[in-house]
Design a protein around this motif. Structure first.
Motif, PDB file in Angstrom:
ATOM      1  N   PRO A  78    -108.724 -55.741 -31.450  1.00 16.54           N
ATOM      2  CA  PRO A  78    -107.591 -56.166 -30.607  1.00 16.54           C
ATOM      3  C   PRO A  78    -106.568 -55.054 -30.362  1.00 16.54           C
ATOM      4  CG  PRO A  78    -108.044 -57.810 -32.289  1.00 16.54           C
ATOM      5  CD  PRO A  78    -108.886 -56.623 -32.613  1.00 16.54           C
ATOM      6  N   ALA A  79    -106.307 -54.251 -31.404  1.00 20.89           N
ATOM      7  CA  ALA A  79    -105.309 -53.185 -31.259  1.00 20.89           C
ATOM      8  C   ALA A  79    -105.760 -52.149 -30.239  1.00 20.89           C
ATOM      9  CB  ALA A  79    -105.060 -52.526 -32.615  1.00 20.89           C
ATOM     10  N   THR A  80    -107.027 -51.741 -30.351  1.00 20.93           N
ATOM     11  CA  THR A  80    -107.514 -50.725 -29.408  1.00 20.93           C
ATOM     12  C   THR A  80    -107.685 -51.305 -28.003  1.00 20.93           C
ATOM     13  OG1 THR A  80    -109.764 -51.181 -30.196  1.00 20.93           O
ATOM     14  CG2 THR A  80    -108.643 -49.278 -31.132  1.00 20.93           C
ATOM     15  N   ARG A  81    -108.022 -52.585 -27.924  1.00 21.73           N
ATOM     16  CA  ARG A  81    -108.121 -53.216 -26.601  1.00 21.73           C
ATOM     17  C   ARG A  81    -106.747 -53.245 -25.911  1.00 21.73           C
ATOM     18  NH1 ARG A  81    -112.693 -55.563 -24.917  1.00 21.73           N
ATOM     19  NH2 ARG A  81    -114.362 -55.874 -26.449  1.00 21.73           N
ATOM     20  N   PHE A  82    -105.706 -53.446 -26.692  1.00 20.90           N
ATOM     21  CA  PHE A  82    -104.355 -53.418 -26.133  1.00 20.90           C
ATOM     22  C   PHE A  82    -104.063 -52.039 -25.534  1.00 20.90           C
ATOM     23  CE2 PHE A  82     -99.820 -52.404 -26.770  1.00 20.90           C
ATOM     24  CZ  PHE A  82     -99.256 -53.347 -25.908  1.00 20.90           C
ATOM     25  N   VAL A  83    -104.454 -50.989 -26.272  1.00 28.14           N
ATOM     26  CA  VAL A  83    -104.275 -49.626 -25.770  1.00 28.14           C
ATOM     27  C   VAL A  83    -105.102 -49.431 -24.505  1.00 28.14           C
ATOM     28  CG1 VAL A  83    -104.550 -47.180 -26.284  1.00 28.14           C
ATOM     29  CG2 VAL A  83    -103.789 -48.752 -28.073  1.00 28.14           C
ATOM     30  N   ASN A  84    -106.329 -49.977 -24.519  1.00 28.02           N
ATOM     31  CA  ASN A  84    -107.188 -49.858 -23.336  1.00 28.02           C
ATOM     32  C   ASN A  84    -106.537 -50.500 -22.108  1.00 28.02           C
ATOM     33  OD1 ASN A  84    -108.929 -48.766 -25.133  1.00 28.02           O
ATOM     34  ND2 ASN A  84    -110.392 -50.466 -25.145  1.00 28.02           N
ATOM     35  N   SER A  85    -105.915 -51.645 -22.337  1.00 27.06           N
ATOM     36  CA  SER A  85    -105.245 -52.332 -21.223  1.00 27.06           C
ATOM     37  C   SER A  85    -104.109 -51.485 -20.669  1.00 27.06           C
ATOM     38  CB  SER A  85    -104.712 -53.692 -21.688  1.00 27.06           C
ATOM     39  OG  SER A  85    -105.764 -54.509 -22.141  1.00 27.06           O
ATOM     40  N   LEU A  86    -103.382 -50.804 -21.553  1.00 26.01           N
ATOM     41  CA  LEU A  86    -102.317 -49.903 -21.099  1.00 26.01           C
ATOM     42  C   LEU A  86    -102.890 -48.788 -20.223  1.00 26.01           C
ATOM     43  CD1 LEU A  86    -100.102 -49.464 -24.318  1.00 26.01           C
ATOM     44  CD2 LEU A  86     -99.601 -50.852 -22.295  1.00 26.01           C
ATOM     45  N   VAL A  87    -104.015 -48.236 -20.660  1.00 23.54           N
ATOM     46  CA  VAL A  87    -104.660 -47.156 -19.895  1.00 23.54           C
ATOM     47  C   VAL A  87    -105.080 -47.670 -18.523  1.00 23.54           C
ATOM     48  CG1 VAL A  87    -106.642 -45.597 -19.799  1.00 23.54           C
ATOM     49  CG2 VAL A  87    -105.436 -45.934 -21.952  1.00 23.54           C
ATOM     50  N   TYR A  88    -105.733 -48.846 -18.527  1.00 25.00           N
ATOM     51  CA  TYR A  88    -106.240 -49.401 -17.261  1.00 25.00           C
ATOM     52  C   TYR A  88    -105.086 -49.701 -16.306  1.00 25.00           C
ATOM     53  CZ  TYR A  88    -109.354 -52.050 -14.212  1.00 25.00           C
ATOM     54  OH  TYR A  88    -110.095 -52.473 -13.139  1.00 25.00           O
ATOM     55  N   ALA A  89    -104.028 -50.287 -16.873  1.00 22.03           N
ATOM     56  CA  ALA A  89    -102.863 -50.601 -16.028  1.00 22.03           C
ATOM     57  C   ALA A  89    -102.220 -49.325 -15.484  1.00 22.03           C
ATOM     58  CB  ALA A  89    -101.835 -51.403 -16.831  1.00 22.03           C
ATOM     59  N   GLY A  90    -102.119 -48.300 -16.330  1.00 25.25           N
ATOM     60  CA  GLY A  90    -101.533 -47.031 -15.894  1.00 25.25           C
ATOM     61  C   GLY A  90    -102.337 -46.398 -14.789  1.00 25.25           C
ATOM     62  N   VAL A  91    -103.680 -46.418 -14.926  1.00 29.22           N
ATOM     63  CA  VAL A  91    -104.548 -45.851 -13.889  1.00 29.22           C
ATOM     64  C   VAL A  91    -104.418 -46.655 -12.604  1.00 29.22           C
ATOM     65  CG1 VAL A  91    -106.960 -45.462 -13.224  1.00 29.22           C
ATOM     66  CG2 VAL A  91    -106.181 -44.843 -15.515  1.00 29.22           C
ATOM     67  N   GLY A  92    -104.381 -47.995 -12.736  1.00 25.08           N
ATOM     68  CA  GLY A  92    -104.294 -48.844 -11.549  1.00 25.08           C
ATOM     69  C   GLY A  92    -103.018 -48.612 -10.763  1.00 25.08           C
ATOM     70  N   VAL A  93    -101.891 -48.592 -11.461  1.00 28.70           N
ATOM     71  CA  VAL A  93    -100.596 -48.422 -10.783  1.00 28.70           C
ATOM     72  C   VAL A  93    -100.465 -47.023 -10.182  1.00 28.70           C
ATOM     73  CG1 VAL A  93     -98.090 -48.349 -11.103  1.00 28.70           C
ATOM     74  CG2 VAL A  93     -99.440 -50.162 -12.189  1.00 28.70           C
ATOM     75  N   PHE A  94    -100.703 -46.016 -11.007  1.00 32.42           N
ATOM     76  CA  PHE A  94    -100.536 -44.641 -10.542  1.00 32.42           C
ATOM     77  C   PHE A  94    -101.564 -44.312  -9.468  1.00 32.42           C
ATOM     78  CE2 PHE A  94    -100.931 -39.992 -10.836  1.00 32.42           C
ATOM     79  CZ  PHE A  94     -99.594 -39.632 -10.730  1.00 32.42           C
ATOM     80  N   GLY A  95    -102.802 -44.794  -9.640  1.00 24.16           N
ATOM     81  CA  GLY A  95    -103.859 -44.542  -8.653  1.00 24.16           C
ATOM     82  C   GLY A  95    -103.553 -45.184  -7.323  1.00 24.16           C
ATOM     83  N   ALA A  96    -102.962 -46.401  -7.350  1.00 23.53           N
ATOM     84  CA  ALA A  96    -102.613 -47.093  -6.107  1.00 23.53           C
ATOM     85  C   ALA A  96    -101.568 -46.302  -5.329  1.00 23.53           C
ATOM     86  CB  ALA A  96    -102.109 -48.501  -6.422  1.00 23.53           C
ATOM     87  N   LEU A  97    -100.593 -45.777  -6.065  1.00 23.71           N
ATOM     88  CA  LEU A  97     -99.558 -44.961  -5.411  1.00 23.71           C
ATOM     89  C   LEU A  97    -100.161 -43.714  -4.771  1.00 23.71           C
ATOM     90  CD1 LEU A  97     -96.704 -45.217  -8.105  1.00 23.71           C
ATOM     91  CD2 LEU A  97     -96.840 -46.411  -5.897  1.00 23.71           C
ATOM     92  N   VAL A  98    -101.104 -43.070  -5.492  1.00 20.68           N
ATOM     93  CA  VAL A  98    -101.765 -41.882  -4.943  1.00 20.68           C
ATOM     94  C   VAL A  98    -102.605 -42.245  -3.731  1.00 20.68           C
ATOM     95  CG1 VAL A  98    -103.452 -40.054  -5.427  1.00 20.68           C
ATOM     96  CG2 VAL A  98    -101.780 -40.694  -7.178  1.00 20.68           C
ATOM     97  N   ALA A  99    -103.279 -43.411  -3.784  1.00 13.79           N
ATOM     98  CA  ALA A  99    -104.136 -43.843  -2.665  1.00 13.79           C
ATOM     99  C   ALA A  99    -103.305 -44.148  -1.428  1.00 13.79           C
ATOM    100  CB  ALA A  99    -104.938 -45.074  -3.081  1.00 13.79           C
ATOM    101  N   ILE A 100    -102.125 -44.757  -1.652  1.00 15.80           N
ATOM    102  CA  ILE A 100    -101.243 -45.070  -0.506  1.00 15.80           C
ATOM    103  C   ILE A 100    -100.850 -43.800   0.234  1.00 15.80           C
ATOM    104  CG2 ILE A 100     -98.934 -45.929   0.096  1.00 15.80           C
ATOM    105  CD1 ILE A 100     -99.268 -48.010  -2.141  1.00 15.80           C
ATOM    106  N   LYS A 101    -100.644 -42.731  -0.534  1.00 20.33           N
ATOM    107  CA  LYS A 101    -100.248 -41.457   0.067  1.00 20.33           C
ATOM    108  C   LYS A 101    -101.448 -40.672   0.584  1.00 20.33           C
ATOM    109  CE  LYS A 101     -96.087 -40.962  -2.775  1.00 20.33           C
ATOM    110  NZ  LYS A 101     -95.372 -40.118  -3.771  1.00 20.33           N
ATOM    111  N   GLY A 102    -102.667 -41.255   0.440  1.00 18.26           N
ATOM    112  CA  GLY A 102    -103.862 -40.595   0.942  1.00 18.26           C
ATOM    113  C   GLY A 102    -104.426 -39.549   0.020  1.00 18.26           C
ATOM    114  N   GLY A 103    -103.980 -39.563  -1.234  1.00 15.44           N
ATOM    115  CA  GLY A 103    -104.469 -38.560  -2.181  1.00 15.44           C
ATOM    116  C   GLY A 103    -105.835 -38.890  -2.762  1.00 15.44           C
ATOM    117  N   ILE A 104    -106.306 -40.162  -2.582  1.00 14.32           N
ATOM    118  CA  ILE A 104    -107.610 -40.565  -3.110  1.00 14.32           C
ATOM    119  C   ILE A 104    -108.106 -41.755  -2.291  1.00 14.32           C
ATOM    120  CG2 ILE A 104    -106.645 -42.155  -4.831  1.00 14.32           C
ATOM    121  CD1 ILE A 104    -108.863 -41.310  -6.731  1.00 14.32           C
TER     122      ILE A 104
END
Length: 581
Positions: free
Chosen positions: A252-278
């Motif tokens: 459970p502890a590592t899954r919580f960390v995994n969720s943080l990673v996934y959420a961070g990638v999703g949010v930051f990646g979406a911002l980059v995609a909006i700007k056409g970076g990916i």
């Protein structure tokens, strides 16, 4: 100290694994192949997503071509994982076989003082339960640790190639998983160690109670044994719960960390995609990588706790393997072919523990063919003398010679072959009656076996068994009475007829009528053979050439039956206490 123990244990394990290097190399290559193909599939999936531009703008031909590649990659990955798991199983269970073989081989050469000082159940627990637990941890290490580490490294490489800024988000959050895993691993080692030791204590009690169930019932100790078992079981429950609790919070502890990673990638990646970076396809690929990158941390953290348990168990089995063996036979040790039976004990001192003296300044000269009886109160050292004659223990000082040669200069095997031994405690093994009789002479003919059984008066009851000499018995003799088991042990010696005999309360479990017959058989058997007879019933040793009266490890009287009675000393008092009207 814990790190040092783990490091030493790992070195020992690697030595065992080294024999199976080809299988290990193949497993690593296949792990690399399956990881690369697994990481290649998200790229193909992302490419397929990018072919879906909008309504009516879907490149179906390109998507089908990509799907074929995905199918081929999946098939190769599945076959590779199957072969890899086969290699891992091959390595693990061959290593376990080798460790158990070494452990059992060490048991065969350990001095009796080790076996006397350790509970049998604990030894059994080390060789069976601890090795099984170690096997589970080792297999998990092979299966998940290699692929997990490769997945992390390869995924990191793929992500860096795809988009560096988003990769940095993943890498910055990752150390939290390491901190969590390290914290849990530190906590669980001592708990798993306590669990393993308590389990060994429980196994020891169970084995002891099963072996002595009749005695437990006779003295109504059932409730006391249940209480003791309950206490041990309670301690095992507590330490197991602690170990399992801490190991179970890993996921459970590592899954919580995994969720943080996934959420961070999703949010930051979406911002980059909006700007056409990916592209959207590349972002979906990246999200897949984020999952694949963090998933091994779950597995590795789980492996770490299992490996803690495995290292504890491996440490216990290696402790057994590393025990000091009995002193080996000298390189120039003499092989005693056919002993004449001349035995000389000179200035012998011996004690089991340093602070408790036992045999002191023991001197005895036995001529070939003499019958030497040893009598005395319980604990005076009678059986200890037998242990020294057979070299189950070596003297602390002084010497014991057979035919003029110190027994430490004679091979143990040849020395013991020249002794025939019947003890008060019988020992039988699982097998037929015939197997148990011819243990010391495997090539004995049927006529020899029957002749020996008739001489020991065992033939009658053997013929009454369902299959006679082919009747299968268990290691405790099954339905045989104590006296019948004793007769089988006597028959075993009758068959071999070695030049020297040791009879330690050999007729203690036999009825008086049969005992008279056995004594007559012994008298015939002992003709011309050096014999040592330990007895409490003095009627059985009246015909001995020499009677040694022992007390507190010393010979206090020596002579034949008539001489000792005439002296009116300790022997006379013992004799009169048994036969006085």
């Amino acid at each position: 100290m814990q790190k040092k123990n783990n490091k030493e244990t790992m070195k020992r394990v690697l030595k065992y694994i080294r024999k199976y290097t080809p299988a290990l190399v193949l497993s690593l290559l296949l792990a690399g192949l399956t990881v690369l193909l697994t990481l290649y599939i998200p790229i193909l999936t992302g490419n397929a997503v990018d072919l879906i531009i909008g309504k009516g703008q879907v490149d179906m031909a390109g998507i089908f071509a990509i799907m074929k590649k995905i199918a081929i990659a999946m098939i190769i990955t599945a076959v590779g994982q199957w072969i890899m798991n086969t290699c891992n199983n091959y390595i693990t269970y061959h290593v376990i076989r080798d460790i158990r073989t070494d452990a059992f081989a060490k048991l065969e050469i350990l001095p009796l003082k080790y076996l006397d000082a350790h509970a049998y159940g604990d030894i059994v627990s080390r060789v069976i339960a601890d090795v099984d637990t170690f096997a589970d941890g080792l297999l998990m290490g092979f299966t998940q640790l290699f692929t997990g580490v490769l997945t992390i490294l390869c995924t990191l490489g793929f992500m860096l190639v795809t988009n560096v800024p988003i990769t940095l988000v993943v890498v910055c959050i990752t150390p939290v998983s390491f901190l969590v895993a390290k914290f849990i691993a530190t906590k669980t080692y001592s708990m798993f160690k306590e669990q393993s030791e308590t389990r060994g204590e429980q196994t020891s009690l169970i084995e002891e109670m099963i072996d002595n169930q009749k005695i437990v019932n006779t003295f109504s100790r059932g409730e006391a044994v249940k209480s003791k078992f309950g206490e041990i079981n309670g301690r095992l429950q507590k330490c197991s719960l602690k170990a399992i609790f801490f190991s179970s919070i890993t996921n459970p502890a590592t899954r919580f960390v995994n969720s943080l990673v996934y959420a961070g990638v999703g949010v930051f990646g979406a911002l980059v995609a909006i700007k056409g970076g990916i592209s959207v396809g590349r972002l979906s690929c990246f999200l897949s990588y984020a999952n694949q990158y963090t998933k091994p941390f779950n597995e590795i953290s789980g492996v770490v706790t299992e490996l803690q348990n495995a290292f504890v168990c491996a440490g216990r089995i290696f402790e057994l393997i590393d025990e000091e063996p009995q002193v080996p036979d000298a390189a120039d040790a003499r092989v005693l072919e056919e002993a004449q039976g001349n035995v000389d004990l000179k200035d012998v001192y011996f004690q089991y523990v340093p602070e408790k003296k036992l045999i002191q300044n023991f001197n005895l000269q036995v001529k070939p063919g003499q019958r030497v009886a040893i009598v005395g109160p319980t604990g005076c050292g009678k059986t200890t003398v037998i242990n020294l004659l057979m070299r189950f223990y070596d003297v602390n000082s002084g010497s014991i010679k057979v035919d003029g040669t110190d027994i430490r200069d004679i091979t143990r095997g040849s020395l013991r072959t020249n002794y025939g031994m019947v003890l008060q405690e019988t020992w039988l093994r699982s097998g037929t009656i015939r197997d148990n009789i011819c243990m010391g002479k495997p090539d004995a003919t049927e006529e020899e076996i029957i002749r020996a059984a008739k001489a020991s008066h065992a033939h009658g009851f053997i013929k009454r068994l369902p299959k006679g000499y082919d009747t299968v018995i268990t290691e405790d003799g099954g339905s045989l009475s104590q006296g019948q088991k004793q007769l089988l042990c006597i028959t075993r010696v009758m068959l071999c007829l070695p030049p020297m005999l040791i009879l330690d309360e050999a007729t203690s479990s036999i009825d008086t009528r049969t005992e008279i017959k056995i004594q007559n058989a012994f008298a015939t058997m002992m003709e011309g053979r050096t014999s040592f007879i330990v007895a409490h019933r003095l009627s059985t040793i009246q015909s001995a050439d020499v009677i040694l009266v022992m007390k507190d490890g010393n010979i206090i009287e020596q002579g034949n039956h008539e001489t000792l009675l005439a002296q009116g000393g300790f022997y006379a008092n013992l004799y009169n206490s048994q036969f006085a009207v």
